[in-house]
Design an enzyme around this catalytic site. Structure first.
Site, PDB file in Angstrom:
ATOM      1  N   ASN A 149     -24.479  32.795 -40.265  1.00 11.19           N
ATOM      2  CA  ASN A 149     -24.373  31.401 -39.824  1.00 11.19           C
ATOM      3  C   ASN A 149     -22.944  30.971 -39.513  1.00 11.19           C
ATOM      4  O   ASN A 149     -22.735  30.044 -38.752  1.00 11.19           O
ATOM      5  CB  ASN A 149     -24.985  30.475 -40.878  1.00 11.19           C
ATOM      6  CG  ASN A 149     -24.556  30.821 -42.280  1.00 11.19           C
ATOM      7  OD1 ASN A 149     -24.815  31.932 -42.760  1.00 11.19           O
ATOM      8  ND2 ASN A 149     -23.885  29.911 -42.932  1.00 11.19           N
ATOM      9  N   GLN A 177     -30.759  31.910 -38.573  1.00  9.31           N
ATOM     10  CA  GLN A 177     -29.903  31.732 -37.396  1.00  9.31           C
ATOM     11  C   GLN A 177     -30.385  32.560 -36.208  1.00  9.31           C
ATOM     12  O   GLN A 177     -29.921  32.365 -35.089  1.00  9.31           O
ATOM     13  CB  GLN A 177     -28.454  32.136 -37.721  1.00  9.31           C
ATOM     14  CG  GLN A 177     -27.770  31.212 -38.711  1.00  9.31           C
ATOM     15  CD  GLN A 177     -27.434  29.842 -38.125  1.00  9.31           C
ATOM     16  OE1 GLN A 177     -27.301  29.677 -36.917  1.00  9.31           O
ATOM     17  NE2 GLN A 177     -27.299  28.854 -38.996  1.00  9.31           N
ATOM     18  N   GLY A 198     -37.028  25.433 -39.530  1.00  6.75           N
ATOM     19  CA  GLY A 198     -37.230  24.637 -38.319  1.00  6.75           C
ATOM     20  C   GLY A 198     -35.952  24.010 -37.790  1.00  6.75           C
ATOM     21  O   GLY A 198     -35.794  23.833 -36.584  1.00  6.75           O
ATOM     22  N   CYS A 322     -21.897  23.895 -46.178  1.00  3.45           N
ATOM     23  CA  CYS A 322     -21.560  23.835 -47.590  1.00  3.45           C
ATOM     24  C   CYS A 322     -20.060  23.924 -47.792  1.00  3.45           C
ATOM     25  O   CYS A 322     -19.486  23.239 -48.612  1.00  3.45           O
ATOM     26  CB  CYS A 322     -22.227  24.980 -48.340  1.00  3.45           C
ATOM     27  SG  CYS A 322     -23.872  25.325 -47.754  1.00  3.45           S
TER      28      CYS A 322
HETATM   29  C1  LIG Z   1     -29.524  26.902 -42.588  1.00  3.94           C
HETATM   30  C2  LIG Z   1     -29.627  28.214 -43.247  1.00  3.94           C
HETATM   31  C3  LIG Z   1     -30.283  28.350 -44.481  1.00  3.94           C
HETATM   32  C4  LIG Z   1     -30.832  27.166 -45.253  1.00  3.94           C
HETATM   33  O1  LIG Z   1     -31.894  26.562 -44.601  1.00  3.94           O
HETATM   34  P1  LIG Z   1     -32.406  25.094 -45.029  1.00  3.94           P
HETATM   35  O2  LIG Z   1     -33.582  24.859 -44.150  1.00  3.94           O
HETATM   36  O3  LIG Z   1     -31.255  24.165 -44.776  1.00  3.94           O
HETATM   37  O4  LIG Z   1     -32.764  25.143 -46.460  1.00  3.94           O
HETATM   38  C5  LIG Z   1     -30.365  29.613 -45.029  1.00  3.94           C
HETATM   39  N1  LIG Z   1     -29.842  30.679 -44.401  1.00  3.94           N
HETATM   40  C6  LIG Z   1     -29.197  30.583 -43.215  1.00  3.94           C
HETATM   41  C7  LIG Z   1     -28.663  31.798 -42.561  1.00  3.94           C
HETATM   42  C8  LIG Z   1     -29.072  29.350 -42.604  1.00  3.94           C
HETATM   43  O5  LIG Z   1     -28.433  29.268 -41.444  1.00  3.94           O
END
Ligand SMILES: *Cc1c(COP(=O)(O)O)cnc(C)c1O
Length: 387
Positions: A149, A177, A198, A322
């Site tokens: 990500n 991603q 989603g 984060c």
């Molecule tokens: C956004 C993301 C998550 C977390 O997903 P949520 O729907 O926000 O809980 C986990 N792993 C990756 C690689 C992400 O990009």
């Protein structure tokens, strides 16, 4: 001035077609899918249609898909669910995973499970041989993300899955991603568990799924009414599930052309950034998502650049959502061997469906000036100048 959104890796807007598909399920078809009357059946049908649609896209069976509240929950269900079913054992992951994976693993370590966090190379890549080398007799699970990500690096998950299969170890991949851009065929990829959500594919937030290959024993985390084959109790979020399926369907349909379009925009941005002295593209030059550009600019603080870009109506990020809350350097960039200084000067531009060439041009018009201004004020830069 219209703002420009370069933070699609954090979340994407819900697309119009998705919103339209969802709307009736808030009001007209409001039923509880577990109810046996007409209202319940309408809702049940919608959930099952969504599941069927997604099963076709992922090339799996409908009863291999569990709807959850998002990526974080799916990851937790995958990793803790397998751990709890086996009761003890060894789990392999790697250092640039999303916190959903890393924090789950750290917590399991405290519960007595043994963890290996594999190192990555300078591009953020894990090698299948590395995974193989660390598999032990008691290894129960390998969890390696599909695409990162923060830096967009795409892991060789098909090869890693093959290694896991050879040693009869389960393999989970966090594909949040990847869903909009990469191959999502779970049979072709040979994976056992896969997480998608989603909110990264122009669908609603707060919905995701876990693919679990048939026959895999897994413990639920939520106990209650026994929805989702007993693996995820709680009344289904019907509108979100309908929207999620629609979003995935559209992403799948548009994948080839969208990857092409974004790659061209990405190339344009990368070559624009090369004009900024002492900057470096992070991640892999080729094995990367078409929408990710992560760059380190020496002698500036990423957060300072972000604030100044924001004043110009440009939304970007330093990396994960984060890591922007704390001012710690990105664990991803540090794992790749980057110095704290370079990691602090990192910026992530994640392009998306609405990104146009003129957006890249506007960014490149303002960014060099911002960098110059900050560097002129920076003590680090003064040090460099003075040798
Ligand atoms: C956004 C993301 C998550 C977390 O997903 P949520 O729907 O926000 O809980 C986990 N792993 C990756 C690689 C992400 O990009």
């Amino acid at each position: 001035m219209k703002s420009i959104y370069f933070d699609n890796a954090a979340t994407t807007p819900v697309r119009k077609e998705v919103f339209t598909a969802m709307k009736p399920y808030f009001s007209t078809y409001f039923g509880n899918p577990s109810s046996l009357h007409a209202k319940g059946l309408e809702a049940r049908d919608a959930v099952e249609e969504a599941r069927k649609l997604i099963a076709e896209i992922l090339n799996c069976a409908t009863d291999e898909l569990i709807f959850t509240s998002g990526g974080t929950e799916s990851v937790n269900l995958a990793i803790k669910g397998i751990a709890f079913a086996r009761k003890k054992g060894h789990i392999i992951t790697q250092k640039t995973e999303h916190d959903a994976v890393l924090e789950t693993c750290k917590w399991l370590e405290k519960q007595g499970f043994e963890l290996t966090y594999l190192n990555v190379d300078e591009f953020g890549l894990v090698k299948p041989e590395q995974v193989e080398k660390h598999i032990r007799k008691d290894t129960i699970l390998v969890s390696i993300m599909y695409a990162n990500n923060e830096i967009g690096t795409i892991q060789p998950i098909k090869e890693i899955a093959e290694v896991c299969r050879k040693h009869e170890v389960l393999f989970h991949t966090d594909a949040c991603q990847a869903a909009g851009y990469l191959d999502m065929d779970v049979k072709n990829l040979g994976i056992d568990l896969m997480t998608i959500n989603g909110s990264k594919i122009y669908g609603p937030k707060g919905v995701g799924l876990l693919f679990i290959k048939k026959g895999i024993e897994i413990e639920p985390l939520l106990h209650g009414g026994g929805q989702e084959y007993g693996l995820r109790s709680g009344t289904e979020n019907v509108p979100a599930i309908v929207g999620f399926a629609k979003a995935l369907e559209l992403a799948q349909k548009e994948k080839v052309t969208e990857v092409q379009r974004l790659t061209a925009l990405q190339d344009r941005l990368v070559s624009g950034l090369q004009r900024i002295a002492d900057s470096k593209l992070n991640g892999h030059p080729q094995k990367r998502l078409p929408n990710n550009v992560n760059v380190s600019i020496y002698g500036v603080e990423g957060e300072a650049v972000l604030l100044m870009l924001n004043e110009k109506g440009i939304c970007a990020s330093t990396g994960s959502a984060c890591s922007t809350k704390s001012l710690e350097a990105s664990h991803v960039l540090l794992a790749m061997g980057m110095s704290h200084e370079m990691a602090h000067g990192s910026l992530r531009f994640s392009l998306g469906k609405h990104t146009k060439e003129k957006d890249i041009s506007r960014l490149m018009k303002v960014l060099p000036g911002i960098v110059k201004k900050l560097r002129d004020m920076s003590p680090i830069k003064a040090e460099v100048r003075n040798g």
